[in-house]
Design a protein around this motif. Structure first.
Motif, mmCIF file in Angstrom:
data_model
loop_
_atom_site.group_PDB
_atom_site.id
_atom_site.type_symbol
_atom_site.label_atom_id
_atom_site.label_comp_id
_atom_site.label_asym_id
_atom_site.label_seq_id
_atom_site.Cartn_x
_atom_site.Cartn_y
_atom_site.Cartn_z
ATOM 1 N N VAL A 125 0.832 -1.203 0.000
ATOM 2 C CA VAL A 125 0.000 0.000 0.000
ATOM 3 C C VAL A 125 0.866 1.251 0.000
ATOM 4 O O VAL A 125 0.625 2.203 -0.755
ATOM 5 N N ARG A 126 1.913 1.248 0.833
ATOM 6 C CA ARG A 126 2.791 2.418 0.885
ATOM 7 C C ARG A 126 3.567 2.593 -0.426
ATOM 8 O O ARG A 126 3.731 3.709 -0.916
ATOM 9 N N ALA A 127 4.029 1.489 -0.993
ATOM 10 C CA ALA A 127 4.846 1.560 -2.198
ATOM 11 C C ALA A 127 4.044 2.017 -3.413
ATOM 12 O O ALA A 127 4.601 2.609 -4.344
ATOM 13 N N THR A 128 2.738 1.744 -3.409
ATOM 14 C CA THR A 128 1.918 2.074 -4.582
ATOM 15 C C THR A 128 0.962 3.233 -4.317
ATOM 16 O O THR A 128 0.050 3.461 -5.111
ATOM 17 N N ARG A 129 1.190 3.970 -3.237
ATOM 18 C CA ARG A 129 0.271 5.038 -2.849
ATOM 19 C C ARG A 129 0.073 6.063 -3.972
ATOM 20 O O ARG A 129 -1.025 6.589 -4.169
ATOM 21 N N ASP A 130 1.127 6.346 -4.722
ATOM 22 C CA ASP A 130 1.058 7.386 -5.747
ATOM 23 C C ASP A 130 0.731 6.847 -7.139
ATOM 24 O O ASP A 130 0.753 7.605 -8.113
ATOM 25 N N TRP A 131 0.433 5.576 -7.236
ATOM 26 C CA TRP A 131 0.100 5.025 -8.547
ATOM 27 C C TRP A 131 -1.241 5.582 -9.032
ATOM 28 O O TRP A 131 -2.191 5.733 -8.255
ATOM 29 N N SER A 132 -1.332 5.877 -10.305
ATOM 30 C CA SER A 132 -2.599 6.305 -10.896
ATOM 31 C C SER A 132 -3.508 5.098 -11.077
ATOM 32 O O SER A 132 -3.046 3.941 -11.059
ATOM 33 N N LYS A 133 -4.799 5.355 -11.252
ATOM 34 C CA LYS A 133 -5.722 4.243 -11.470
ATOM 35 C C LYS A 133 -5.395 3.511 -12.765
ATOM 36 O O LYS A 133 -5.591 2.298 -12.880
ATOM 37 N N GLU A 134 -4.838 4.236 -13.744
ATOM 38 C CA GLU A 134 -4.449 3.600 -14.995
ATOM 39 C C GLU A 134 -3.295 2.613 -14.782
ATOM 40 O O GLU A 134 -3.306 1.506 -15.332
#
Length: 334
Positions: free
Chosen positions: A185-194
């Motif tokens: 969750v922390r590592a992917t917090r800034d991932w866009s929905k795309e």
């Protein structure tokens, strides 16, 4: 649940009450000529997707999705089979539009009880039971323990024990290890929905390029809706843990032992490019299920009913035709 909270923490009552608004009321129309309704059972509510209108006299069929999926995973196949079966697809507890179960039970037995409860409440059995991945595990257990509810069994990349699992399946299994989901969750917090959607499609499809831009954007919007639910990670982690725990059971509770107890005609569908369920397990499955037939899709991934719905629909129709001929032959015996 915010992105900084533990995925193992159950959603608070207030949060569940708030997200209950995302559960569609009975009879709501969905896209593509489908209808969603809510079925209330003891300790849970399930959302059920059907084609509209429903033709009378067709064989009752229930579709069960896999880990992280929803009833929408079956829309393409249900559309192709609308003239053949009276199909329903269920959102398992905590997935799709179904809220978490009151008791927080996301084990394979817990999910199986939810499906059995739905079938018993609607008195639709015996049904043609269809499951994908974790849904295939659930369907196998039901067919073994409640044969009165199952007419035929169709399993698309069923999640049955595989030792050792293929390398590309390890990240999913690790979601059951305490602490790993929080790191993700922390590592992917800034991932866009795309980006999230692209990663998921790459994992599940044999050929991700088959997804049109419109389908991709629709999938991204749905993924964004679901990952914002306060119980999303709790349902994912606990269901993954329940699946891993089911793999470790021995004796009569072993999933492979239960597969051997299934007596109904069974269609097995495996993809040659499946990154989650190794194609090599197809041989063991054809030996374990007593009355089995195999559909191999060399360029298929983990969700062949979405990637190659025409092939799966054709094999499913053949299964039903074979079952009908066998039933007719039995009824004409002196």
């Amino acid at each position: 649940m915010s992105s900084t909270e533990s995925p193992d923490t159950a959603a608070a009552d207030a949060a569940v009450a708030e997200t209950a608004q995302t559960v569609p009321p009975g009879g709501v129309s969905a896209d593509g000529g489908e209808t969603l309704r809510t079925v209330s059972l003891s300790g849970m509510s399930l959302t059920v997707r059907t084609r509209a209108p429903r033709a009378a006299g067709l064989a009752p069929t229930l579709f069960v999705h896999g880990l992280g999926g929803s009833s929408q995973n079956w829309s393409a196949l249900m559309d192709l089979l609308a003239d053949t079966v009276d199909g329903e697809a269920v959102d398992l507890p905590g997935f799709g539009f179904s809220p978490p179960p009151d008791n927080g039970d996301y084990s394979i037995n817990g999910h199986a009880r939810a499906v059995v409860g739905l079938l018993e409440s609607e008195r639709r059995g015996p049904v043609h039971l269809v499951g994908n991945s974790m849904g295939g595990t659930i369907a196998t257990r039901i067919a073994a323990l409640r044969p009165d509810l199952v007419r035929t069994l169709t399993l698309v990349s069923p999640a049955l024990p595989e030792l050792p699992p293929q390398r590309t399946a390890w990240p999913t299994a690790l979601a059951s290890v305490p602490g790993i989901p929080q790191l993700y969750v922390r590592a992917t917090r800034d991932w866009s929905k795309e980006r999230r959607t692209r990663e998921l499609i790459s994992l599940c499809y044999g050929d991700p390029s088959m997804i049109s831009e419109q389908e991709f954007q629709e999938d991204a919007r749905e993924y964004e809706r679901r990952i914002a639910l306060p119980y999303f990670w709790d349902a994912m982690v606990r269901s993954t843990r329940g699946l891993v725990n089911a793999y470790t059971l021995g004796g009569q509770h072993s999933l492979w032992r239960q597969a051997e107890r299934v007596l109904v005609p069974t269609l097995l569908v495996y993809g040659g490019r499946d990154k989650l369920v190794s194609f090599r397990t197809a041989q063991r499955a054809t030996r374990a299920f007593r009355d089995s037939r195999l559909l191999s899709i060399p360029d298929g991934g983990h969700v062949s009913m979405m990637e190659h719905p025409q092939l799966v629909a054709r094999a499913f129709r053949d299964l039903l035709a074979e079952d009908h001929r066998a039933d007719a032959a039995t009824s004409h015996r002196p």
